[in-house]
Structures are given as structure tokens and as C-alpha cells.
Design a protein around this motif. Structure first.
Motif, mmCIF file in Angstrom:
data_model
loop_
_atom_site.group_PDB
_atom_site.id
_atom_site.type_symbol
_atom_site.label_atom_id
_atom_site.label_comp_id
_atom_site.label_asym_id
_atom_site.label_seq_id
_atom_site.Cartn_x
_atom_site.Cartn_y
_atom_site.Cartn_z
ATOM 1 N N GLY A 96 10.469 30.618 -11.684
ATOM 2 C CA GLY A 96 10.538 29.310 -12.311
ATOM 3 C C GLY A 96 10.953 28.259 -11.299
ATOM 4 O O GLY A 96 10.578 27.109 -11.380
ATOM 5 N N ASP A 97 11.705 28.681 -10.320
ATOM 6 C CA ASP A 97 12.194 27.806 -9.261
ATOM 7 C C ASP A 97 11.216 27.884 -8.103
ATOM 8 O O ASP A 97 11.001 28.947 -7.529
ATOM 9 N N HIS A 98 10.597 26.755 -7.751
ATOM 10 C CA HIS A 98 9.557 26.839 -6.732
ATOM 11 C C HIS A 98 10.070 27.038 -5.322
ATOM 12 O O HIS A 98 9.271 27.149 -4.389
ATOM 13 N N SER A 99 11.371 27.189 -5.124
ATOM 14 C CA SER A 99 11.845 27.590 -3.794
ATOM 15 C C SER A 99 11.366 29.002 -3.463
ATOM 16 O O SER A 99 11.333 29.382 -2.295
ATOM 17 N N ILE A 100 10.938 29.764 -4.479
ATOM 18 C CA ILE A 100 10.425 31.114 -4.213
ATOM 19 C C ILE A 100 9.118 31.074 -3.437
ATOM 20 O O ILE A 100 8.689 32.092 -2.900
ATOM 21 N N ALA A 101 8.512 29.899 -3.331
ATOM 22 C CA ALA A 101 7.308 29.769 -2.502
ATOM 23 C C ALA A 101 7.618 30.154 -1.057
ATOM 24 O O ALA A 101 6.747 30.678 -0.351
ATOM 25 N N LEU A 102 8.851 29.945 -0.618
ATOM 26 C CA LEU A 102 9.247 30.317 0.746
ATOM 27 C C LEU A 102 8.993 31.792 1.009
ATOM 28 O O LEU A 102 8.390 32.164 2.007
#
Length: 171
Positions: A96-102
Motif C-alpha cells: 500500500g505504501d509506494h516506498s516498496i517500489a525501491l
């Protein structure tokens, strides 16, 4: 298609908490059964991270809030994503948190490098997520993930999982 579902219940990247509940809601809504009804084989369904809630961690740098737990979590995600490709599975990352794109991009990038393939990304969001610690207004890392994946920003983010750029900004 062989699918490995990877849950990332992370909500450190934004100022507002709650994104960590997204993966469990999707699981409870029957994602595995739906994938199987479409003819896919779910080979695994797991979360590679074990983190304490954001309420119990130190925010740290106000220009890159929760940098340490995000780097730890996304490094674990990158490893899981690369292993999925190595095993012949498609990694379906639920968050849900797009920091996981990292971690998602780093893992796919590592797999592409190993296979001699070129990585391209179609990133759909209301914002470009192309800030750095120098340009951010909020300090929320979810707004820095694409810049870091392209090699811009803090070394902790640009060098996540392996040193250097994960994707060419042209791609």
C-alpha cells in the motif's frame, strides 16, 4: 503462470499510517483463490519482512523519514523478488505504501542484469515520486523511490540491494 505472492505490510513511507493493512485485506478478499481460478499456480504466499509498527520506531532524518526500516525492508523485498525470478516464478508484490517500489525495482533490476535483459518501468501514480532529500517538502520516502531507482538521492536509497542505478531514467 507460476506466481509467488509477496506481501509488504509497510507504512513507513508516508505521514499517514494504515497502508500496512492493504496486503492482508487483499489476501482476505481471496486473491489466491482468484489467481488459481484464472489458471495460475500460486507457488508461495508470504511476507519477507518482520518489522515493528511505525509508531514504535524513530523517525530519524526529517528529509528521509524512517530511512533505516525502509532500507531494511526493501532490501529483503529485493532479495525475495530476485529469488522469484531465479525460481521461474512471477513475483506479485502486494502493498500500500509506494516506498516498496525501491525493493521491487531493485529485485527486478538485479534479475534483468543477471539475465542480460533491459529493464523498463511504467509507473502510474498521481505524483512522479521523483523527489530527493534535497527537493522533498514532506521527507516521506514514498516520494523519493523513483528518483532513487534512477540513481538520484541518498546513497542508502540509490545503493539499496546493490550499488548504483537500478533503471535508466530514459526507461
Amino acid at each position: 503462470m507460476r506466481v509467488k505472492v509477496i506481501e509488504m505490510p509497510l507504512d513507513f513511507g508516508a505521514s499517514r499510517h494504515g497502508a500496512d493493512m492493504g496486503p492482508s485485506a487483499i489476501r482476505l478478499a481471496g486473491l489466491q483463490q482468484r489467481l488459481e481460478s484464472l489458471g495460475h499456480e500460486v507457488t508461495d504466499y508470504f511476507s519477507p519482512i518482520d518489522i515493528k509498527p511505525a509508531d514504535y520506531d524513530d523517525e530519524g532524518n526529517p528529509k528521509a523519514k524512517y530511512l533505516n526500516p525502509i532500507v531494511r525492508s526493501c532490501t529483503q523485498l529485493a532479495l525475495a523478488v530476485e529469488e522469484s525470478f531465479r525460481e521461474g516464478d512471477f513475483p506479485l508484490i502486494i502493498g500500500g505504501d509506494h516506498s516498496i517500489a525501491l525493493g521491487s525495482v531493485a529485485g527486478v533490476s538485479a534479475a534483468c542484469i543477471r539475465q542480460g535483459k533491459k529493464l523498463g518501468i511504467l509507473y502510474v501514480d498521481a505524483h512522479g515520486d521523483f523527489n530527493t532529500a534535497e527537493t522533498t517538502l514532506t521527507g516521506n520516502i514514498h516520494g523519493e523511490c523513483m528518483a532513487a531507482s534512477c540513481g538520484y538521492g541518498l546513497p542508502d536509497l540509490t545503493d539499496l540491494y546493490f550499488k548504483g542505478q537500478k533503471v535508466n531514467p530514459e526507461n
